[in-house]
Design an enzyme around this catalytic site. Structure first.
Site, PDB file in Angstrom:
ATOM      1  N   GLY A 237       0.749  -1.498  -0.161  1.00 52.24           N
ATOM      2  CA  GLY A 237       0.112  -0.080   0.262  1.00 52.24           C
ATOM      3  C   GLY A 237       1.004   1.359  -0.087  1.00 52.24           C
ATOM      4  O   GLY A 237       0.254   2.493  -0.045  1.00 52.24           O
TER       5      GLY A 237
ATOM      6  N   LYS B  19       3.534 -11.763  -0.464  1.00 53.68           N
ATOM      7  CA  LYS B  19       3.605 -10.248  -0.882  1.00 53.68           C
ATOM      8  C   LYS B  19       4.314 -10.148  -2.182  1.00 53.68           C
ATOM      9  O   LYS B  19       3.887  -9.546  -3.115  1.00 53.68           O
ATOM     10  CB  LYS B  19       4.477  -9.567   0.430  1.00 53.68           C
ATOM     11  CG  LYS B  19       4.841  -8.194   0.035  1.00 53.68           C
ATOM     12  CD  LYS B  19       3.683  -7.257  -0.498  1.00 53.68           C
ATOM     13  CE  LYS B  19       4.160  -5.704  -0.435  1.00 53.68           C
ATOM     14  NZ  LYS B  19       5.113  -5.581  -1.143  1.00 53.68           N
TER      15      LYS B  19
ATOM     16  N   HIS C  67       1.756 -11.042  -4.733  1.00 50.88           N
ATOM     17  CA  HIS C  67       0.809  -9.846  -5.015  1.00 50.88           C
ATOM     18  C   HIS C  67       1.431  -9.082  -5.890  1.00 50.88           C
ATOM     19  O   HIS C  67       0.885  -8.370  -6.734  1.00 50.88           O
ATOM     20  CB  HIS C  67       0.745  -9.447  -3.465  1.00 50.88           C
ATOM     21  CG  HIS C  67       0.172  -8.099  -3.565  1.00 50.88           C
ATOM     22  ND1 HIS C  67       0.909  -6.825  -3.756  1.00 50.88           N
ATOM     23  CD2 HIS C  67      -1.192  -7.495  -3.478  1.00 50.88           C
ATOM     24  CE1 HIS C  67       0.274  -5.840  -3.657  1.00 50.88           C
ATOM     25  NE2 HIS C  67      -1.160  -6.426  -3.435  1.00 50.88           N
TER      26      HIS C  67
ATOM     27  N   GLU D 105       0.272  -7.677  -9.589  1.00 53.61           N
ATOM     28  CA  GLU D 105       0.054  -6.360  -9.641  1.00 53.61           C
ATOM     29  C   GLU D 105       0.745  -5.958 -11.106  1.00 53.61           C
ATOM     30  O   GLU D 105       0.140  -5.206 -12.027  1.00 53.61           O
ATOM     31  CB  GLU D 105       0.728  -5.671  -8.602  1.00 53.61           C
ATOM     32  CG  GLU D 105       0.937  -4.038  -8.727  1.00 53.61           C
ATOM     33  CD  GLU D 105       1.502  -3.566  -7.574  1.00 53.61           C
ATOM     34  OE1 GLU D 105       1.375  -3.809  -6.557  1.00 53.61           O
ATOM     35  OE2 GLU D 105       2.669  -2.732  -7.578  1.00 53.61           O
ATOM     36  N   TYR D 106       1.827  -6.462 -11.414  1.00 51.34           N
ATOM     37  CA  TYR D 106       2.481  -6.431 -12.657  1.00 51.34           C
ATOM     38  C   TYR D 106       1.539  -6.612 -13.597  1.00 51.34           C
ATOM     39  O   TYR D 106       1.526  -6.025 -14.707  1.00 51.34           O
ATOM     40  CB  TYR D 106       3.878  -6.890 -12.602  1.00 51.34           C
ATOM     41  CG  TYR D 106       5.201  -6.514 -12.275  1.00 51.34           C
ATOM     42  CD1 TYR D 106       5.320  -6.033 -10.890  1.00 51.34           C
ATOM     43  CD2 TYR D 106       6.385  -6.329 -12.801  1.00 51.34           C
ATOM     44  CE1 TYR D 106       6.398  -5.645 -10.394  1.00 51.34           C
ATOM     45  CE2 TYR D 106       7.452  -5.706 -12.502  1.00 51.34           C
ATOM     46  CZ  TYR D 106       7.503  -5.480 -11.242  1.00 51.34           C
ATOM     47  OH  TYR D 106       8.845  -4.786 -10.672  1.00 51.34           O
TER      48      TYR D 106
HETATM   49  P1  NBP Z   1      14.356   2.968   2.820  1.00 55.94           P
HETATM   50  O1  NBP Z   1      14.110   1.365   1.923  1.00 55.94           O
HETATM   51  O2  NBP Z   1      14.608   3.972   1.784  1.00 55.94           O
HETATM   52  O3  NBP Z   1      15.285   2.685   3.948  1.00 55.94           O
HETATM   53  C1  NBP Z   1      15.882   3.843   4.488  1.00 55.94           C
HETATM   54  C2  NBP Z   1      15.805   3.452   5.990  1.00 55.94           C
HETATM   55  O4  NBP Z   1      16.524   2.424   6.164  1.00 55.94           O
HETATM   56  C3  NBP Z   1      16.166   4.433   6.974  1.00 55.94           C
HETATM   57  O5  NBP Z   1      15.590   4.457   8.021  1.00 55.94           O
HETATM   58  C4  NBP Z   1      17.807   4.355   7.034  1.00 55.94           C
HETATM   59  O6  NBP Z   1      18.290   4.836   8.238  1.00 55.94           O
HETATM   60  C5  NBP Z   1      17.686   2.698   7.143  1.00 55.94           C
HETATM   61  N1  NBP Z   1      18.842   1.896   7.052  1.00 55.94           N
HETATM   62  C6  NBP Z   1      19.684   1.571   6.070  1.00 55.94           C
HETATM   63 BR1  NBP Z   1      19.313   2.180   4.554  1.00 55.94          BR
HETATM   64  N2  NBP Z   1      20.806   0.876   6.492  1.00 55.94           N
HETATM   65  C7  NBP Z   1      20.723   1.044   7.612  1.00 55.94           C
HETATM   66  C8  NBP Z   1      21.671   0.294   8.492  1.00 55.94           C
HETATM   67  N3  NBP Z   1      22.891  -0.494   7.944  1.00 55.94           N
HETATM   68  N4  NBP Z   1      21.355   0.152   9.860  1.00 55.94           N
HETATM   69  C9  NBP Z   1      20.472   0.868  10.238  1.00 55.94           C
HETATM   70  N5  NBP Z   1      19.407   1.420   9.512  1.00 55.94           N
HETATM   71  C10 NBP Z   1      19.643   1.320   8.189  1.00 55.94           C
HETATM   72  O7  NBP Z   1      12.998   3.136   3.250  1.00 55.94           O
HETATM   73  P2  NBP Z   1      11.259   2.908   3.131  1.00 55.94           P
HETATM   74  O8  NBP Z   1      11.233   3.538   1.762  1.00 55.94           O
HETATM   75  O9  NBP Z   1      10.433   3.524   4.347  1.00 55.94           O
HETATM   76  O10 NBP Z   1      11.115   1.437   2.845  1.00 55.94           O
HETATM   77  C11 NBP Z   1      11.668   0.583   4.240  1.00 55.94           C
HETATM   78  C12 NBP Z   1      11.158  -0.714   3.630  1.00 55.94           C
HETATM   79  O11 NBP Z   1       9.758  -1.084   3.303  1.00 55.94           O
HETATM   80  C13 NBP Z   1      11.792  -1.241   2.653  1.00 55.94           C
HETATM   81  O12 NBP Z   1      12.332  -2.691   2.753  1.00 55.94           O
HETATM   82  C14 NBP Z   1      11.080  -1.415   1.440  1.00 55.94           C
HETATM   83  O13 NBP Z   1      11.263  -2.045   0.309  1.00 55.94           O
HETATM   84  C15 NBP Z   1       9.540  -1.418   2.123  1.00 55.94           C
HETATM   85  N6  NBP Z   1       8.551  -0.909   1.418  1.00 55.94           N
HETATM   86  C16 NBP Z   1       8.440   0.024   0.922  1.00 55.94           C
HETATM   87  C17 NBP Z   1       7.293   0.807   0.677  1.00 55.94           C
HETATM   88  C18 NBP Z   1       7.292   2.133  -0.295  1.00 55.94           C
HETATM   89  O14 NBP Z   1       6.274   2.323  -0.772  1.00 55.94           O
HETATM   90  N7  NBP Z   1       8.366   2.825  -0.084  1.00 55.94           N
HETATM   91  C19 NBP Z   1       6.317   0.038   0.094  1.00 55.94           C
HETATM   92  C20 NBP Z   1       6.260  -1.174   0.771  1.00 55.94           C
HETATM   93  C21 NBP Z   1       7.385  -2.159   1.393  1.00 55.94           C
HETATM   94  P3  NBP Z   1      18.932   6.184   7.953  1.00 55.94           P
HETATM   95  O15 NBP Z   1      17.858   7.240   8.117  1.00 55.94           O
HETATM   96  O16 NBP Z   1      19.869   6.510   9.312  1.00 55.94           O
HETATM   97  O17 NBP Z   1      19.633   6.316   6.866  1.00 55.94           O
END
Ligand code: NBP
Length: 473
Positions: A129, A182, A185, A189-190
């Protein structure tokens, strides 16, 4: 121990998930590697509920009630492993780590096994989502021990999307089951997006409609059986005009589709499981083809048919039928993959429950999913959704239109890989005899790979290089 649950990783997803929890009255501990994100969250949204910020991992963990519930929302892959390694030593037996990122289910299986050895529960939760979903109610697909779901389920169900009083969250199965579902899913979606794109392309180039006119067609479709989030946003995108040029937005966007990889994982896994998911595979390949600029450039002068237009009247209705039929096939293939994965890994996934939790919160949310839920309710063991009464009737009603649309695409030289593969799959399953018999003959001829017969048990080989007599293998 004042917080019910903790979230570490406060980029868009983690921040919104934490806010969602807080808004539902759950005190939530928040932590991020870079403390400024934690501070910003509390500063900007602190009045939405109870946040318990911590800068040091030790303080974060200490603020959680026991057994501890710790949600990780960081980048998938190595960062997730790093964060697990950072926190696991601070936890006690019975505590739970939830990975809400987009992990590959094989990684989730590995992490779950390793943490189980250390007495910790590891829950791989697929969350769909995007950022809006995380804030207002995502679809949540948690995999892990039943025991951990007892402690986590009520919280997750509380913040998940809700359709007709049913939360879009259910315990999917052990270890990697949630992330597997997931992944599929996303593959579905693709496929759904590709079919919609082909519908647009046909209406544009076979029927000669403008983007604005096609937006109207999609709006109409969205009042019927195709009603879905994806059809709704398709109409929005098609109706949008580029401010800089005054042209339709869809005409100024570079036509090279990108992907993050979950579609590719779905197809790779389907190949390993031996499940035919042509609809998903063609969707992944279609994005891939679009991105090969040099290939496309080189092919620009190649001959094609003299392009004409189809008579517009009735064509949009035919495309609607082809789209619905192809969509049924693509979803049937995805659900086949879920059932195959469930059997392979012993997950015991209830496919109808997956359709139920996808009705809200996620990108493929649609009225259609209620039909899938009903199909599995009517026959939980059905080998394919295609034979469900409702779907079989829809496929029957789409026959002429579906074939006409695929034929029109071929005649006019408009690529329609999604429609075509769906129809081929349908006809393959229907066929009484397939040319696979010939394939077996060829394999026996060149490689003595043997074949089975229709009239007797056992395996056989024909002495192709000799007197062509048959011997039991
Ligand atoms: P990101 O995937 O962009 O990850 C950023 C976060 O990871 C920040 O909090 C960053 O901390 C932290 N981080 C990293 Br990078 N390396 C780290 C490390 N070595 N130790 C600790 N923290 C670390 O964030 P997001 O877009 O919010 O997505 C989070 C998860 O949810 C991902 O797995 C993503 O695939 C999944 N997801 C995303 C979506 C979407 O629409 N974006 C949808 C569904 C699922 P920092 O702030 O200190 O750099």
């Amino acid at each position: 121990d004042e917080a019910r649950i903790g979230v570490t990783g406060l980029a868009v997803m983690g921040r919104n998930l934490a806010r969602n929890l807080a808004r539902h009255g759950h005190a939530v501990a928040v932590h991020n590697r870079t403390p400024s994100r934690t501070e910003a969250l509390v500063r900007e949204f602190g009045d939405e509920g109870v946040f318990v910020p911590a800068e040091r991992p030790e303080d974060f963990v200490a603020s959680l009630e026991r057994p501890r519930r710790l949600v990780i929302m960081v980048k998938a892959g190595a960062p997730t492993d790093a964060v697990i390694e950072e926190f696991a030593p601070l936890l006690e037996p019975g505590d739970m780590i939830v990975d809400g990122g987009n992990a590959h289910f094989a990684d989730t299986r590995r992490r779950e096994a390793a943490l189980r050895e250390r007495g910790l529960h590891f829950v791989g939760a697929g969350i769909s989502g995007g950022e809006e979903g995380a804030l207002h109610g995502p679809s949540i697909m948690p995999g892990g021990s039943a025991e951990s779901y007892e402690a986590l389920g009520p919280l997750l169900e509380d913040i998940a999307a809700d359709v007709d009083g049913t939360p879009c969250c259910v315990h999917v199965g052990p270890d990697g089951a949630g992330h597997f579902v997931k992944m599929v899913h996303n593959g579905i979606e693709y496929a759904d997006m590709q079919l919609i794109a082909e519908s647009y392309d046909l209406l544009r180039h076979a029927a000669g409609l403008s983007p604005a006119e096609i937006a109207e067609v999609f709006r109409t479709w969205n009042t019927g059986r195709l009603e879905s989030y994806l059809i709704e946003i398709t109409a929005e995108v098609l109706a949008h005009t580029d401010a800089a040029t005054g042209r339709p937005f869809v005409d100024v966007v570079l036509d090279q589709a990108e992907q993050k990889g979950t579609g590719r994982w779905t197809v790779q896994t389907a190949l390993d499981l031996g499940v035919p998911v042509g609809g998903i595979a063609e969707a992944v390949f279609a994005r891939s083809v679009s991105g090969h600029a040099a290939l496309r450039e080189a092919a620009q002068g190649l001959p094609g048919p003299a392009r004409s237009r189809v008579k517009e009247s009735g064509f949009a209705d035919a495309v609607e039928k082809a789209l619905y039929a192809s969509k049924i096939v693509a979803y049937a293939q995805g659900f086949h993959q879920i059932q195959a994965g469930s059997a392979e890994y012993g997950w015991d996934i209830d496919p109808g429950a997956m359709a139920t939790i996808w009705r809200g919160g996620c990108i493929i949310r649609a009225r259609f999913l209620d039909r899938i839920r009903a199909a599995y309710e009517a026959d939980p063991r059905t080998p394919t959704l295609l034979t469900d009464d409702h779907f079989a009737e829809a496929l029957g009603g789409a026959q002429d239109a579906w074939r006409e649309v695929v034929a029109t695409a071929a005649r006019l030289g408009i690529p329609a890989p999604g429609f075509s593969t769906a129809l081929s799959y349908y006809d393959s399953l229907r066929a009484e005899r397939l040319p696979a018999a010939l394939t077996q003959g060829q394999r026996d001829f060149f490689g003595a790979h043997t074949y089975r017969r229709t009239d007797r048990d056992g395996s056989f080989h024909t002495l192709w290089g000799g007197d062509r007599s048959e011997t039991p293998a």
